[in-house]
Design a protein around this motif. Structure first.
Motif, PDB file in Angstrom:
ATOM      1  N   TRP A  79      43.778  38.205  43.759  1.00  8.29           N
ATOM      2  CA  TRP A  79      44.723  37.147  44.098  1.00  8.29           C
ATOM      3  C   TRP A  79      46.018  37.764  44.635  1.00  8.29           C
ATOM      4  CZ3 TRP A  79      49.303  37.759  41.613  1.00  8.29           C
ATOM      5  CH2 TRP A  79      49.280  38.515  40.430  1.00  8.29           C
ATOM      6  N   ARG A  80      46.827  36.905  45.225  1.00 10.24           N
ATOM      7  CA  ARG A  80      48.170  37.293  45.668  1.00 10.24           C
ATOM      8  C   ARG A  80      49.053  36.061  45.579  1.00 10.24           C
ATOM      9  NH1 ARG A  80      49.791  35.522  50.650  1.00 10.24           N
ATOM     10  NH2 ARG A  80      48.186  34.531  51.880  1.00 10.24           N
ATOM     11  N   THR A  81      50.342  36.294  45.419  1.00  8.18           N
ATOM     12  CA  THR A  81      51.256  35.161  45.417  1.00  8.18           C
ATOM     13  C   THR A  81      51.571  34.764  46.849  1.00  8.18           C
ATOM     14  OG1 THR A  81      53.154  36.650  45.243  1.00  8.18           O
ATOM     15  CG2 THR A  81      52.317  35.679  43.178  1.00  8.18           C
ATOM     16  N   THR A  82      51.864  33.483  47.008  1.00  8.22           N
ATOM     17  CA  THR A  82      52.255  32.943  48.308  1.00  8.22           C
ATOM     18  C   THR A  82      53.689  32.425  48.269  1.00  8.22           C
ATOM     19  OG1 THR A  82      51.275  30.809  47.712  1.00  8.22           O
ATOM     20  CG2 THR A  82      49.889  32.348  48.975  1.00  8.22           C
ATOM     21  N   SER A  83      54.233  32.298  47.067  1.00  5.06           N
ATOM     22  CA  SER A  83      55.631  31.902  46.873  1.00  5.06           C
ATOM     23  C   SER A  83      56.062  32.362  45.488  1.00  5.06           C
ATOM     24  CB  SER A  83      55.802  30.386  47.018  1.00  5.06           C
ATOM     25  OG  SER A  83      55.077  29.703  46.012  1.00  5.06           O
ATOM     26  N   GLY A  84      57.371  32.406  45.283  1.00  4.75           N
ATOM     27  CA  GLY A  84      57.879  32.885  43.996  1.00  4.75           C
ATOM     28  C   GLY A  84      57.972  34.395  44.011  1.00  4.75           C
ATOM     29  N   ILE A  85      57.495  35.026  42.954  1.00  2.00           N
ATOM     30  CA  ILE A  85      57.542  36.484  42.896  1.00  2.00           C
ATOM     31  C   ILE A  85      56.588  37.091  43.933  1.00  2.00           C
ATOM     32  CG2 ILE A  85      58.223  36.540  40.462  1.00  2.00           C
ATOM     33  CD1 ILE A  85      55.323  37.322  39.799  1.00  2.00           C
ATOM     34  N   ASP A  86      56.836  38.320  44.289  1.00  2.00           N
ATOM     35  CA  ASP A  86      55.974  39.045  45.226  1.00  2.00           C
ATOM     36  C   ASP A  86      54.997  39.870  44.397  1.00  2.00           C
ATOM     37  OD1 ASP A  86      54.859  40.367  47.359  1.00  2.00           O
ATOM     38  OD2 ASP A  86      56.660  41.513  47.865  1.00  2.00           O
ATOM     39  N   ALA A  87      53.745  39.384  44.273  1.00  3.31           N
ATOM     40  CA  ALA A  87      52.776  40.049  43.395  1.00  3.31           C
ATOM     41  C   ALA A  87      51.365  39.889  43.917  1.00  3.31           C
ATOM     42  CB  ALA A  87      52.876  39.479  41.977  1.00  3.31           C
ATOM     43  N   GLU A  88      50.501  40.773  43.431  1.00  2.33           N
ATOM     44  CA  GLU A  88      49.073  40.693  43.699  1.00  2.33           C
ATOM     45  C   GLU A  88      48.353  41.336  42.528  1.00  2.33           C
ATOM     46  OE1 GLU A  88      48.542  42.886  47.319  1.00  2.33           O
ATOM     47  OE2 GLU A  88      48.606  44.803  46.300  1.00  2.33           O
ATOM     48  N   GLY A  89      47.064  41.031  42.402  1.00  2.00           N
ATOM     49  CA  GLY A  89      46.326  41.631  41.299  1.00  2.00           C
ATOM     50  C   GLY A  89      44.897  41.152  41.266  1.00  2.00           C
ATOM     51  N   GLY A  90      44.303  41.270  40.091  1.00  2.11           N
ATOM     52  CA  GLY A  90      42.921  40.845  39.940  1.00  2.11           C
ATOM     53  C   GLY A  90      42.485  40.876  38.492  1.00  2.11           C
ATOM     54  N   ARG A  91      41.309  40.339  38.288  1.00  2.00           N
ATOM     55  CA  ARG A  91      40.671  40.305  36.977  1.00  2.00           C
ATOM     56  C   ARG A  91      39.219  40.685  37.173  1.00  2.00           C
ATOM     57  NH1 ARG A  91      42.777  34.327  34.906  1.00  2.00           N
ATOM     58  NH2 ARG A  91      44.983  34.721  35.286  1.00  2.00           N
ATOM     59  N   SER A  92      38.660  41.395  36.184  1.00  2.00           N
ATOM     60  CA  SER A  92      37.242  41.736  36.276  1.00  2.00           C
ATOM     61  C   SER A  92      36.606  41.732  34.899  1.00  2.00           C
ATOM     62  CB  SER A  92      37.043  43.107  36.943  1.00  2.00           C
ATOM     63  OG  SER A  92      37.569  44.130  36.136  1.00  2.00           O
ATOM     64  N   VAL A  93      35.303  41.484  34.906  1.00  2.00           N
ATOM     65  CA  VAL A  93      34.504  41.468  33.687  1.00  2.00           C
ATOM     66  C   VAL A  93      33.272  42.330  33.952  1.00  2.00           C
ATOM     67  CG1 VAL A  93      33.206  40.031  32.067  1.00  2.00           C
ATOM     68  CG2 VAL A  93      35.271  39.126  33.136  1.00  2.00           C
ATOM     69  N   VAL A  94      33.028  43.307  33.059  1.00  2.00           N
ATOM     70  CA  VAL A  94      31.875  44.191  33.196  1.00  2.00           C
ATOM     71  C   VAL A  94      31.075  44.117  31.907  1.00  2.00           C
ATOM     72  CG1 VAL A  94      31.101  46.574  33.500  1.00  2.00           C
ATOM     73  CG2 VAL A  94      33.108  45.731  34.752  1.00  2.00           C
ATOM     74  N   SER A  95      29.799  43.803  32.030  1.00  2.00           N
ATOM     75  CA  SER A  95      28.926  43.733  30.855  1.00  2.00           C
ATOM     76  C   SER A  95      28.725  45.125  30.265  1.00  2.00           C
ATOM     77  CB  SER A  95      27.578  43.133  31.234  1.00  2.00           C
ATOM     78  OG  SER A  95      26.735  43.107  30.100  1.00  2.00           O
ATOM     79  N   LEU A  96      28.802  45.195  28.933  1.00  2.00           N
ATOM     80  CA  LEU A  96      28.536  46.443  28.217  1.00  2.00           C
ATOM     81  C   LEU A  96      27.328  46.271  27.303  1.00  2.00           C
ATOM     82  CD1 LEU A  96      32.195  47.353  27.195  1.00  2.00           C
ATOM     83  CD2 LEU A  96      30.869  48.268  29.122  1.00  2.00           C
ATOM     84  N   GLY A  97      26.549  45.235  27.561  1.00  2.00           N
ATOM     85  CA  GLY A  97      25.406  44.893  26.723  1.00  2.00           C
ATOM     86  C   GLY A  97      25.337  43.391  26.559  1.00  2.00           C
ATOM     87  N   LYS A  98      24.372  42.948  25.791  1.00  2.00           N
ATOM     88  CA  LYS A  98      24.116  41.510  25.638  1.00  2.00           C
ATOM     89  C   LYS A  98      25.334  40.727  25.141  1.00  2.00           C
ATOM     90  CE  LYS A  98      21.373  38.534  22.781  1.00  2.00           C
ATOM     91  NZ  LYS A  98      20.589  38.546  21.581  1.00  2.00           N
ATOM     92  N   ASP A  99      26.042  41.258  24.161  1.00  2.00           N
ATOM     93  CA  ASP A  99      27.138  40.522  23.543  1.00  2.00           C
ATOM     94  C   ASP A  99      28.465  41.255  23.588  1.00  2.00           C
ATOM     95  OD1 ASP A  99      25.632  38.250  22.767  1.00  2.00           O
ATOM     96  OD2 ASP A  99      24.798  39.380  21.085  1.00  2.00           O
ATOM     97  N   ARG A 100      28.674  42.053  24.628  1.00  3.40           N
ATOM     98  CA  ARG A 100      29.903  42.835  24.729  1.00  3.40           C
ATOM     99  C   ARG A 100      30.251  43.050  26.186  1.00  3.40           C
ATOM    100  NH1 ARG A 100      31.266  48.437  23.245  1.00  3.40           N
ATOM    101  NH2 ARG A 100      29.343  48.864  24.288  1.00  3.40           N
ATOM    102  N   CYS A 101      31.533  43.029  26.476  1.00  7.82           N
ATOM    103  CA  CYS A 101      31.957  43.293  27.848  1.00  7.82           C
ATOM    104  C   CYS A 101      33.352  43.892  27.850  1.00  7.82           C
ATOM    105  CB  CYS A 101      31.909  42.021  28.694  1.00  7.82           C
ATOM    106  SG  CYS A 101      33.131  40.791  28.217  1.00  7.82           S
ATOM    107  N   ARG A 102      33.756  44.371  29.015  1.00  3.68           N
ATOM    108  CA  ARG A 102      35.111  44.879  29.223  1.00  3.68           C
ATOM    109  C   ARG A 102      35.793  43.933  30.199  1.00  3.68           C
ATOM    110  NH1 ARG A 102      34.174  49.561  31.299  1.00  3.68           N
ATOM    111  NH2 ARG A 102      34.200  50.667  29.330  1.00  3.68           N
TER     112      ARG A 102
END
Length: 151
Positions: A79-102
C-alpha cells in the motif's frame, strides 16, 4: 526516513490471519490508535482498494488516504498513502504449518515537517514499539475469536 519491519509468529492458520489483516475494516480491532478505517470496497483487499484512515499516534491525529498497489492473494499486499502522511508499506502472512504462521508488517514514513524530521529517532522508536504491540494484539484477537467460535 523512518523504516520499520516487524514480524511475529501466530498460532493460527495462515488463512485465518490473512482474513483479518487483509480486511482493512478490521484494523481498529487490532491496531491501537486507529479510530476509523474505511476501505472501498470493503472486504479482502485487492489492487485499487482505497482507504480513509483516522489515527492517533504520538499525541497527534492523522487523516490519511491510502491505496493498495499490489496483492498476492492469501499471502501479501502493498500500500501507499495518497494523502496525509507520506508513507508506504505492506503486510504478509507465511504459513509455518497447519496451525502456525508468521505475520510481517512493514512501513516507511517520510516526515515532512522540520520538527518531525528532528524527532525521527524518537518517532521511529515509538512506531516500532506500536507495531510490535499491534502484532501481539492481533495474535490475542485471533486466539480469542478462535475460542469464541468453538463455544
Amino acid at each position: 526516513m523512518i523504516e520499520v519491519r516487524e514480524h511475529g509468529e501466530i498460532s493460527r492458520p495462515a488463512a485465518a490471519v490473512w482474513a483479518v489483516v487483509a480486511d482493512y475494516g478490521q484494523d481498529p480491532r487490532w491496531r491501537k490508535g486507529v479510530e476509523t478505517m474505511a476501505p472501498r470496497p470493503g472486504g479482502i483487499v485487492r489492487v485499487g482498494t482505497t482507504t480513509a484512515e483516522v489515527m492517533r499516534f504520538a499525541g497527534r491525529t492523522y487523516r490519511n488516504g491510502g491505496e493498495v498497489t499490489g496483492v498476492e492473494p492469501g499471502r501479501s499486499f502493498d500500500w501507499r498513502t495518497t494523502s496525509g502522511i507520506d508513507a508506504e508499506g505492506g503486510r504478509s502472512v507465511v504459513s509455518l504449518g497447519k496451525d502456525r504462521c508468521r505475520f510481517a508488517f512493514h512501513v516507511r514514513v517520510a516526515p515532512r515537517a522540520a520538527s518531525e524530521r528532528l524527532l525521527e529517532p524518537v518517532l521511529g522508536w515509538l512506531l516500532r514499539r506500536a507495531i510490535r504491540a499491534d502484532i501481539r494484539r492481533l495474535a490475542d484477537l485471533l486466539h480469542h475469536d478462535a475460542r469464541a467460535s468453538r463455544l
